[in-house]
Design an enzyme around this catalytic site. Structure first.
Site, PDB file in Angstrom:
ATOM      1  N   CYS A 111     -74.728 -36.590 -29.171  1.00 36.60           N
ATOM      2  CA  CYS A 111     -73.764 -37.667 -28.875  1.00 36.60           C
ATOM      3  C   CYS A 111     -73.142 -38.263 -30.139  1.00 36.60           C
ATOM      4  O   CYS A 111     -72.217 -39.064 -30.052  1.00 36.60           O
ATOM      5  CB  CYS A 111     -74.427 -38.755 -28.047  1.00 36.60           C
ATOM      6  SG  CYS A 111     -75.119 -38.130 -26.516  1.00 36.60           S
ATOM      7  N   HIS A 248     -70.249 -45.028 -28.626  1.00 35.88           N
ATOM      8  CA  HIS A 248     -70.580 -43.939 -27.708  1.00 35.88           C
ATOM      9  C   HIS A 248     -70.911 -44.555 -26.341  1.00 35.88           C
ATOM     10  O   HIS A 248     -71.673 -45.526 -26.255  1.00 35.88           O
ATOM     11  CB  HIS A 248     -71.763 -43.141 -28.267  1.00 35.88           C
ATOM     12  CG  HIS A 248     -72.398 -42.248 -27.253  1.00 35.88           C
ATOM     13  ND1 HIS A 248     -71.648 -41.415 -26.456  1.00 35.88           N
ATOM     14  CD2 HIS A 248     -73.703 -42.070 -26.895  1.00 35.88           C
ATOM     15  CE1 HIS A 248     -72.472 -40.765 -25.646  1.00 35.88           C
ATOM     16  NE2 HIS A 248     -73.702 -41.141 -25.885  1.00 35.88           N
ATOM     17  N   ASN A 278     -71.979 -40.655 -19.277  1.00 33.15           N
ATOM     18  CA  ASN A 278     -72.166 -40.325 -20.694  1.00 33.15           C
ATOM     19  C   ASN A 278     -71.678 -38.892 -20.919  1.00 33.15           C
ATOM     20  O   ASN A 278     -72.303 -37.947 -20.449  1.00 33.15           O
ATOM     21  CB  ASN A 278     -73.653 -40.480 -21.026  1.00 33.15           C
ATOM     22  CG  ASN A 278     -73.995 -40.077 -22.449  1.00 33.15           C
ATOM     23  OD1 ASN A 278     -73.193 -39.462 -23.143  1.00 33.15           O
ATOM     24  ND2 ASN A 278     -75.202 -40.407 -22.883  1.00 33.15           N
TER      25      ASN A 278
END
Ligand code: COA
Length: 321
Positions: A111, A248, A278
């Site tokens: 990520c 993020h 996500n």
């Protein structure tokens, strides 16, 4: 000379899976997922791959920048979920979009992928090794999610975002920090499905994303505020001068916790995980593209981006839009 982002693009697959859809396959509810994560639905690839999504996002970014594919010197793709090991997603995207003069490479930083390719792209431009760099974050996490595990399958989605970074004499503000802690790698893992040849591994939980959710949550709440403070200090810029903090998009509670620890109002922390979940390395560039296209970004504004995830990896950067 440093680089300035001169165009953005994004792409998500059409198919959406709602929380209610998930409640039909695992013991969960829309209320639980929204309250604990802020996610309402996620887009899931059917025919799309990391390469097809990345190429579509890249084409939109180049169009937005008014730059032809032939002008691109370097393609950097942050991804951990490509369906082939080689050729790299970057080389396959190069072929798709016709960026015939570009070199291409993938960066595996989960990520933190987009933040990592942004920093590498800036380093290439600062050193004079490249003038125009295409940055892409593209992920197909639905391939690696155990759809029977309610602790993880509710979180993730598929998509891609891209940005064109070009050497610009007027670009003035840039600072970056990037960190890793391999000793904590166990908190978020996914083994390679290819390690045992063509044996059916569908019953082996290690071949899916495995996560200690609470540990990852604690890690993010500690390290993200630290990285943001560190990068602002390095740049000698006050948090008051930052227009937007693009984090993020893992979980709304993480973003709220970071904002609280930094004593900054949530109105400067845009979020879109309600729609996408996500999307790992794709989350920051998708958000950046939405902000750009909706006119929320104004030239001269200072922005912070911060990524965090498996590795463990985390970091932040501050730059002028
Ligand atoms: N629906 C309903 N109940 C669920 C559930 C779900 N989808 N997932 C877990 N639960 C249950 C647990 O089994 C547990 O039940 P118990 O108390 O009977 O044992 C209870 O809810 C609490 O579980 P816990 O894991 O403590 O919940 P949490 O508040 O920590 O939320 C996460 C779980 C995954 C949402 C949270 O830890 C998180 O977001 N972590 C960070 C994950 C992340 O962002 N990863 C990617 C980083 S890049």
């Amino acid at each position: 000379m440093i680089g300035k982002i001169c165009g953005t693009g994004s792409y998500v697959p059409e198919k959406t899976v709602s929380n209610d859809d998930l409640a039909k396959i695992v013991d969960t509810s829309d209320e639980w997922i929204r309250e604990r994560t802020g996610v309402a639905r996620r887009h899931i690839a059917e025919q799309d791959t990391v390469v097809s999504m990345g190429a579509k996002a890249a084409e939109k970014a180049l169009e937005n920048a008014g730059i032809s594919p032939e002008e691109v010197d370097l393609i950097l793709v942050g991804t951990s979920t490509s369906n082939v090991i080689f050729p790299s997603a970057a080389c396959s995207i190069q072929k798709e979009i016709g960026a015939v003069h570009a070199a291409g490479l993938d960066v595996s930083a989960a990520c933190t992928g987009f933040l990592s390719v942004y920093q590498i792209g800036q380093a290439y431009i600062q050193s004079g090794m490249a003038k125009t760099v295409l940055l892409i974050g593209a992920e197909c996490l639905s391939r690696l999610v155990n759809w029977k595990d309610r602790g993880t399958c509710i979180l993730f989605g598929d998509g891609a975002g891209a940005a064109v970074l070009q050497a610009d004499e007027t670009a003035s503000c840039l600072q970056t920090v990037l960190h890793s802690d391999g000793a904590k790698g166990w908190t978020l893992t996914c083994d390679s499905r290819h390690k045992e040849g063509d044996k059916d591994l569908s019953q082996d939980p290690s071949t899916y994303i495995q996560m200690d959710g609470r540990e990852v949550f604690k890690f993010a709440l500690t390290k993200v505020p630290e990285a943001v403070r560190e990068v602002l200090e390095k740049a000698e810029i006050s948090a008051d001068d930052i227009s937007w903090f693009l984090l993020h998009q893992a979980n709304i509670r993480i973003i709220e916790g970071v904002a609280k620890r930094l004593r900054i109002g949530m109105e400067r922390f845009p979020s879109n995980m309600e729609e996408y979940g996500n999307t790992s390395a794709a989350s920051i560039p998708i958000l950046l593209d939405e902000m750009n296209r909706s006119g929320k970004l104004e030239r001269g504004q200072k922005l912070v981006m911060s990524g965090f995830g498996a590795g463990l990896t985390w970091g932040a950067c501050v730059f002028e839009w």
